[in-house]
Design a protein around this motif. Structure first.
Motif, PDB file in Angstrom:
ATOM      1  N   ILE A 171      15.341  23.384 -37.695  1.00  0.00           N
ATOM      2  CA  ILE A 171      14.722  22.056 -37.776  1.00  0.00           C
ATOM      3  C   ILE A 171      13.301  22.278 -38.282  1.00  0.00           C
ATOM      4  O   ILE A 171      12.557  23.102 -37.728  1.00  0.00           O
ATOM      5  CB  ILE A 171      14.697  21.353 -36.385  1.00  0.00           C
ATOM      6  CG1 ILE A 171      16.123  21.243 -35.818  1.00  0.00           C
ATOM      7  CG2 ILE A 171      14.122  19.945 -36.508  1.00  0.00           C
ATOM      8  CD1 ILE A 171      16.481  22.242 -34.769  1.00  0.00           C
ATOM      9  N   ILE A 188       9.041  15.984 -36.974  1.00  0.00           N
ATOM     10  CA  ILE A 188      10.504  15.875 -36.884  1.00  0.00           C
ATOM     11  C   ILE A 188      11.009  16.771 -35.753  1.00  0.00           C
ATOM     12  O   ILE A 188      11.904  16.394 -34.988  1.00  0.00           O
ATOM     13  CB  ILE A 188      11.163  16.241 -38.237  1.00  0.00           C
ATOM     14  CG1 ILE A 188      10.793  15.187 -39.289  1.00  0.00           C
ATOM     15  CG2 ILE A 188      12.671  16.357 -38.102  1.00  0.00           C
ATOM     16  CD1 ILE A 188      11.250  15.519 -40.699  1.00  0.00           C
ATOM     17  N   GLN A 205      10.340  15.126 -32.387  1.00  0.00           N
ATOM     18  CA  GLN A 205      11.328  14.077 -32.112  1.00  0.00           C
ATOM     19  C   GLN A 205      12.661  14.694 -31.696  1.00  0.00           C
ATOM     20  O   GLN A 205      13.341  14.199 -30.795  1.00  0.00           O
ATOM     21  CB  GLN A 205      11.541  13.197 -33.353  1.00  0.00           C
ATOM     22  CG  GLN A 205      10.368  12.283 -33.660  1.00  0.00           C
ATOM     23  CD  GLN A 205      10.611  11.464 -34.910  1.00  0.00           C
ATOM     24  OE1 GLN A 205      11.409  10.537 -34.922  1.00  0.00           O
ATOM     25  NE2 GLN A 205       9.915  11.801 -35.976  1.00  0.00           N
ATOM     26  N   TYR A 206      13.039  15.754 -32.369  1.00  0.00           N
ATOM     27  CA  TYR A 206      14.294  16.457 -32.043  1.00  0.00           C
ATOM     28  C   TYR A 206      14.263  16.968 -30.606  1.00  0.00           C
ATOM     29  O   TYR A 206      15.210  16.782 -29.838  1.00  0.00           O
ATOM     30  CB  TYR A 206      14.494  17.614 -33.029  1.00  0.00           C
ATOM     31  CG  TYR A 206      15.707  18.462 -32.754  1.00  0.00           C
ATOM     32  CD1 TYR A 206      15.617  19.665 -32.044  1.00  0.00           C
ATOM     33  CD2 TYR A 206      16.971  18.063 -33.212  1.00  0.00           C
ATOM     34  CE1 TYR A 206      16.736  20.443 -31.798  1.00  0.00           C
ATOM     35  CE2 TYR A 206      18.095  18.839 -32.966  1.00  0.00           C
ATOM     36  CZ  TYR A 206      17.969  20.030 -32.266  1.00  0.00           C
ATOM     37  OH  TYR A 206      19.087  20.803 -32.019  1.00  0.00           O
ATOM     38  N   GLU A 266      14.747  14.236 -28.188  1.00  0.00           N
ATOM     39  CA  GLU A 266      16.116  13.714 -28.145  1.00  0.00           C
ATOM     40  C   GLU A 266      17.080  14.693 -27.480  1.00  0.00           C
ATOM     41  O   GLU A 266      17.904  14.299 -26.662  1.00  0.00           O
ATOM     42  CB  GLU A 266      16.583  13.362 -29.566  1.00  0.00           C
ATOM     43  CG  GLU A 266      15.960  12.069 -30.075  1.00  0.00           C
ATOM     44  CD  GLU A 266      15.983  11.931 -31.599  1.00  0.00           C
ATOM     45  OE1 GLU A 266      16.624  12.761 -32.260  1.00  0.00           O
ATOM     46  OE2 GLU A 266      15.353  10.985 -32.101  1.00  0.00           O
ATOM     47  N   VAL A 267      16.977  15.973 -27.810  1.00  0.00           N
ATOM     48  CA  VAL A 267      17.901  16.962 -27.240  1.00  0.00           C
ATOM     49  C   VAL A 267      17.662  17.127 -25.741  1.00  0.00           C
ATOM     50  O   VAL A 267      18.602  17.237 -24.958  1.00  0.00           O
ATOM     51  CB  VAL A 267      17.763  18.313 -27.963  1.00  0.00           C
ATOM     52  CG1 VAL A 267      18.491  19.416 -27.218  1.00  0.00           C
ATOM     53  CG2 VAL A 267      18.291  18.199 -29.382  1.00  0.00           C
ATOM     54  N   PRO A 318      11.849   0.142 -28.941  1.00  0.00           N
ATOM     55  CA  PRO A 318      11.729   0.393 -30.380  1.00  0.00           C
ATOM     56  C   PRO A 318      10.368   0.030 -30.975  1.00  0.00           C
ATOM     57  O   PRO A 318       9.869   0.728 -31.850  1.00  0.00           O
ATOM     58  CB  PRO A 318      12.837  -0.474 -30.995  1.00  0.00           C
ATOM     59  CG  PRO A 318      13.818  -0.668 -29.905  1.00  0.00           C
ATOM     60  CD  PRO A 318      13.040  -0.691 -28.636  1.00  0.00           C
ATOM     61  N   LYS A 326       7.891   2.625 -29.907  1.00  0.00           N
ATOM     62  CA  LYS A 326       8.231   3.853 -30.645  1.00  0.00           C
ATOM     63  C   LYS A 326       7.647   3.789 -32.056  1.00  0.00           C
ATOM     64  O   LYS A 326       7.101   4.775 -32.559  1.00  0.00           O
ATOM     65  CB  LYS A 326       9.757   3.957 -30.765  1.00  0.00           C
ATOM     66  CG  LYS A 326      10.359   5.221 -30.233  1.00  0.00           C
ATOM     67  CD  LYS A 326      11.829   5.286 -30.582  1.00  0.00           C
ATOM     68  CE  LYS A 326      12.545   6.112 -29.559  1.00  0.00           C
ATOM     69  NZ  LYS A 326      13.966   5.920 -29.530  1.00  0.00           N
ATOM     70  N   ARG A 340       5.024   6.356 -33.848  1.00  0.00           N
ATOM     71  CA  ARG A 340       5.287   7.016 -35.131  1.00  0.00           C
ATOM     72  C   ARG A 340       4.185   6.677 -36.136  1.00  0.00           C
ATOM     73  O   ARG A 340       3.766   7.532 -36.921  1.00  0.00           O
ATOM     74  CB  ARG A 340       6.652   6.608 -35.685  1.00  0.00           C
ATOM     75  CG  ARG A 340       7.836   7.257 -34.967  1.00  0.00           C
ATOM     76  CD  ARG A 340       9.113   7.091 -35.769  1.00  0.00           C
ATOM     77  NE  ARG A 340       9.394   5.689 -36.035  1.00  0.00           N
ATOM     78  CZ  ARG A 340      10.258   4.951 -35.351  1.00  0.00           C
ATOM     79  NH1 ARG A 340      10.919   5.481 -34.333  1.00  0.00           N
ATOM     80  NH2 ARG A 340      10.447   3.696 -35.660  1.00  0.00           N
TER      81      ARG A 340
END
Lengths: 218, 222
Positions: free
Chosen positions: A65, A70, A73-74, A77-78, A91, A94, A98
Motif C-alpha cells: 500500500i 492512503i 486510511q487503510y 479500515e483494516v 461522511p 470524514k 480528508r
C-alpha cells in the motif's frame, strides 16, 4: 524466520513515513520497520512501488500500500476494531478530515521548496507556507485538534512537520513559535501522545540532515 | 423523510465538475446545477462562502453543507449513497483505487496543460512525451479489464473520464492520438462514453477544444 504480517519501508527523516508510524502506533499494530537508503533503493521497494519508487510503503501480507494518506486510511479500515478511530464515521466529518489532510500536503510542498530553493523562489515558497499556517491557525480556533475534539487523520497528516520547524526557522529565517500560538499549543498537545513523540525524530538531528542534503543540491 | 437537497456549483469546462456530475448520475441522485462564470466573470458570493480556502469549483452542497475537491466529493457521494458502490468494498481494493486516483489527480491534467501552453516545438515535444509516459501506467493498470474498477464502472473510471473531454485538445496541440499509442485506453474511453451517465455529464470535447484555443490566444501562445 517467519515473514512479518506487517512491514514498513521507510526513511527516518521522511514526514510521510512518520504519518504511517503514528497511525500504526495509535492502533497498537506490531510491524517490521525497514530503513531504506534513498540513494540506493532496495529491490523490494522498487518491486512494491514500481510507479513512484518512493517510501513509505506498507506491506500487509505481502501486498503493498503506497502514499502516506492512503496508507493511514487503510490502517484505519483494516484495524477498525482497534481504538481509536483515526477518521470519523460520519461522511461529512470524514470529508472535512480528508480536506484538511490534502491542505496539509500543500503546506508540506511549500516547506520543501523553502529548504530546496533560494532567492525569489524561496520567498514565494515562504509566502505560501506562511499563508498555509495562517489558515491552519484559523481552522484550529478554540478546538483541541484540527477537526474537532479528537486526534485524528488531519492531525496525523500535519504533525510530522513539527520536527522540521527548527530547520525551517533557521534556513527560511522565520519565527513559527512566535507567530502561531494555537498551532504550537496543538503541537504540544499532539506530542503528549506517545504515538507522536516516539515517531518524530529530534529536530536538531533533522536540521543537520537537511543542511547536509542542501549542500549536495546547491 | 425529507428529500436530500443537493446542489452542485460547477463550471461547464471543468473536468473536475464533470466527474461529480457522472458520480451523481451513476447514483441517480437528483441535484440542482449552479453554473459559475468562466474566465470572464468573477466568482460568486456563494462559491466564496462555500469554499473560502480555495474558492474553486466543484462544490457539492448537501443540505447546504459544502464538500469540496472533486475526489473528496466522489468519496463523500459513495459513502452517503452506498447503493451501487463506486469504490471496491475491501480495504486493499480501496487503497489501490485511491492510489490510482491520486496518480491521475497529480499527473494527467497538469501534463495536459503543459502541452497546450507550450510555445516552442521543443516544449511541445517534451510535454507530449511526458503525457504519453503518464498514460502508459494507466494503460498498464487497465490491462484487459473493461473498466479500471473491474467489471463495473467505478471510482477510478469516473475520475479519469471527466479529464478525457480535454484529451482531443491535448491531441490537437500535442500532435498525437491516444488510440495510436494506447488502443486499450482508447477503447475504454469509447466504452465509457456509451454510458448515458457519462455522455450526458461530459461537455462536448469540441466545445472544450475551442475554449482551449481561445485561452491560447488570450495567453499569447498563438
Amino acid at each position: 524466520m517467519a515473514g512479518s504480517e506487517v512491514e514498513l519501508l521507510d526513511f527516518w527523516a521522511s514526514l510521510f513515513g512518520m504519518r504511517v508510524r503514528i497511525a500504526l502506533a495509535e492502533k497498537g499494530v506490531q510491524y517490521d520497520y525497514k530503513e531504506e537508503n534513498l540513494t540506493n533503493k532496495s529491490q523490494l521497494l522498487l518491486e512494491m512501488n514500481p510507479v513512484h519508487k518512493k517510501i513509505p510503503v506498507l506491506i500487509h501480507y505481502g501486498k503493498p500500500i503506497c502514499e502516506s494518506n492512503i496508507i493511514v486510511q487503510y490502517i484505519d479500515e483494516v484495524w477498525q476494531n482497534k481504538y481509536p478511530p483515526l477518521l470519523p464515521s460520519d461522511p461529512y466529518l470524514k470529508a472535512q478530515a480528508r480536506f484538511w489532510a490534502d491542505f496539509v500536503d500543500k503546506i508540506y510542498d511549500a516547506g520543501r521548496r523553502i529548504l530546496n530553493t533560494k532567492g525569489e523562489e524561496m520567498e514565494k515558497a515562504k509566502t505560501e507556507f506562511i499563508d498555509g499556517l495562517k489558515v491552519l491557525e484559523g481552522q484550529l480556533g478554540e478546538k483541541p485538534y484540527l477537526t474537532g475534539e479528537s486526534f485524528g487523520y488531519a492531525d496525523i497528516a500535519m504533525v510530522p512537520l513539527y520536527c522540521r520547524f527548527y530547520a525551517l526557522e533557521m534556513i527560511g529565517k522565520m519565527n513559527i513559535e512566535k507567530e502561531y500560538p494555537k498551532l504550537i499549543a496543538w503541537v504540544k498537545r499532539c506530542m503528549e501522545r506517545e504515538s507522536v513523540s516516539k515517531s518524530l525524530p529530534d529536530p536538531h538531528k533533522v536540521y543537520e540532515f537537511l543542511l547536509e542534503r542542501q549542500k549536495k543540491i546547491r | 423523510m425529507g428529500k436530500d437537497d443537493v446542489k452542485l456549483l460547477s463550471m461547464w469546462a471543468s473536468p473536475f465538475c464533470m466527474r461529480v456530475k457522472v458520480a451523481l448520475a451513476e447514483k441517480e441522485v437528483a441535484y440542482e446545477e449552479i453554473l459559475e462564470n468562466d474566465l470572464m466573470g468573477g466568482k460568486t458570493e456563494l462559491l466564496i462562502q462555500s469554499n473560502p480556502v480555495h474558492k474553486q469549483v466543484p462544490v457539492l452542497l448537501h443540505d447546504d453543507k459544502p464538500v469540496v475537491e472533486s475526489t473528496n466529493i466522489l468519496t463523500y457521494i459513495d459513502e452517503v449513497w452506498p447503493a451501487k458502490p463506486l469504490l471496491p468494498t475491501c480495504a486493499y481494493g480501496k487503497s489501490r483505487a485511491r492510489f490510482w486516483a491520486d496518480y491521475i489527480d497529480r499527473k494527467v491534467f497538469p501534463a495536459g496543460r503543459n502541452i497546450w501552453t507550450a510555445k516552442e516545438d521543443g516544449q511541445v515535444e517534451s510535454a507530449r512525451k511526458e503525457f504519453l509516459d503518464i498514460l502508459m501506467y494507466l494503460d498498464g493498470t487497465l490491462g484487459d479489464k473493461d473498466y479500471f474498477n473491474g467489471d463495473n464502472f467505478g471510482f477510478v473510471d469516473i475520475l479519469l473520464i471527466g479529464l478525457t473531454s480535454w484529451f482531443p485538445a491535448f491531441e490537437k496541440y500535442g500532435g498525437f492520438k491516444v488510440e495510436d499509442h494506447y488502443p486499450k485506453l482508447a477503447a475504454w474511453i469509447t466504452r465509457s462514453y456509451a454510458r448515458k451517465t457519462v455522455s450526458e455529464s461530459l461537455t462536448n470535447p469540441e466545445k472544450i477544444t475551442n475554449f482551449v484555443g481561445m485561452m491560447r490566444q488570450m495567453y499569447g501562445i498563438e
